[in-house]
Motif scaffolding. Structure first.
Motif, PDB file in Angstrom:
ATOM      1  N   GLU A  83       0.823  -1.217   0.000  1.00 26.10           N
ATOM      2  CA  GLU A  83       0.000   0.000   0.000  1.00 26.10           C
ATOM      3  C   GLU A  83       0.853   1.261   0.000  1.00 26.10           C
ATOM      4  OE1 GLU A  83      -3.091  -0.285   2.967  1.00 26.10           O
ATOM      5  OE2 GLU A  83      -4.008  -1.975   1.929  1.00 26.10           O
ATOM      6  N   SER A  90      -5.311   4.135   0.907  1.00 20.71           N
ATOM      7  CA  SER A  90      -5.151   2.679   0.955  1.00 20.71           C
ATOM      8  C   SER A  90      -6.512   2.023   1.035  1.00 20.71           C
ATOM      9  CB  SER A  90      -4.387   2.272   2.219  1.00 20.71           C
ATOM     10  OG  SER A  90      -3.188   2.962   2.335  1.00 20.71           O
ATOM     11  N   THR A  95      -5.612  -3.587  -2.691  1.00 15.87           N
ATOM     12  CA  THR A  95      -4.535  -4.477  -2.235  1.00 15.87           C
ATOM     13  C   THR A  95      -4.830  -5.919  -2.666  1.00 15.87           C
ATOM     14  OG1 THR A  95      -4.130  -3.019  -0.385  1.00 15.87           O
ATOM     15  CG2 THR A  95      -3.291  -5.271  -0.184  1.00 15.87           C
TER      16      THR A  95
END
Ligand code: ATP
Ligand code: MG
Length: 197
Positions: A83, A90, A95
């Motif tokens: 991240e 984020s 992710t």
């Protein structure tokens, strides 16, 4: 339920880790063992979008170094800077997409503490997260976290460790010891980088 794809079993445990402490580490180790995960990634958040207005967050490099120190001696726990390498906020959904691109057949598990689990539906693209990964809540026995029952959750019992990063920051600021609340390497990092003074 998220169907198995047969690849590596990867746990994703995200946090600000400002600083990491034994609550995080016991949760990560217990989830790793309970679910037989090949690895648990402690994913250091770059811009903690849910916290960004409330206090000063330590530099990403400092938090990364502390998590590296925290997991240095622990098999199957690893720090991830995924991240930190992305621009902007984020989001776990992004992710997971990054991990999926790198390992298309991996089985992904998103590990959440009870407070994080009860706020899951405030996450960006949470439905995508629930589609891509098995949701794991690390729970205190006898105190099941309230979770959104539209999704199926795996529960892993962990001992209740009444400890938070906030508590550690306050202790350091007050000149109190943090010994035994975080690994020695993390405490050394806090001293050498003059954090939380
Ligand atoms: P802060 O006090 O700054 O909010 P924190 O200690 O809550 O920090 P975070 O980095 O916000 O730590 O948390 C990352 C993840 O770790 C979250 O999923 C959170 O629920 C979980 N977690 C935090 N503390 C504990 C604990 N004592 N036991 C189990 N899980 C925890
Ligand atoms: Mg917190």
């Amino acid at each position: 339920m998220v169907r198995s794809r047969g690849g590596r079993r990867i746990g994703i445990f995200g946090g600000t880790f400002d600083p990491p402490h034994i609550g995080h580490l016991v949760a990560a180790v217990d989830a790793q063992q309970a679910l037989d995960l090949d690895v648990v990634l402690l994913v250091v958040a770059s811009v903690p979008w849910q916290k960004v207005d409330s206090r000063a967050i330590s530099a990403a490099a400092d938090r990364l170094a502390m998590v590296e120190a925290a997991v240095a001696d622990t098999p199957r726990l690893e720090v991830s800077d995924l991240e930190l390498r992305r621009e902007g906020p984020s989001y776990t959904a992004d992710t997971l997409a990054d991990l999926r691109r790198a390992e298309p057949d991996a089985d992904l598990f998103v590990i959440l503490g009870d407070d994080a689990a009860s706020g899951f539906t405030t996450w960006e693209r949470y439905e995508e997260v629930a589609r891509e990964a098995t949701l794991v809540v690390v729970d205190r026995p006898g105190h099941p976290a309230p979770v959104d029952e539209r999704f199926s959750w795996v529960r892993v019992d962990i001992p209740e460790l009444e400890i938070s990063s906030t508590e550690l920051r306050d202790r350091v600021a007050a000149g109190r010891s943090i010994r035994y609340l975080t690994p020695p390497g993390v405490a050394a990092c806090i001293v050498s980088r003059s954090l939380y003074r």
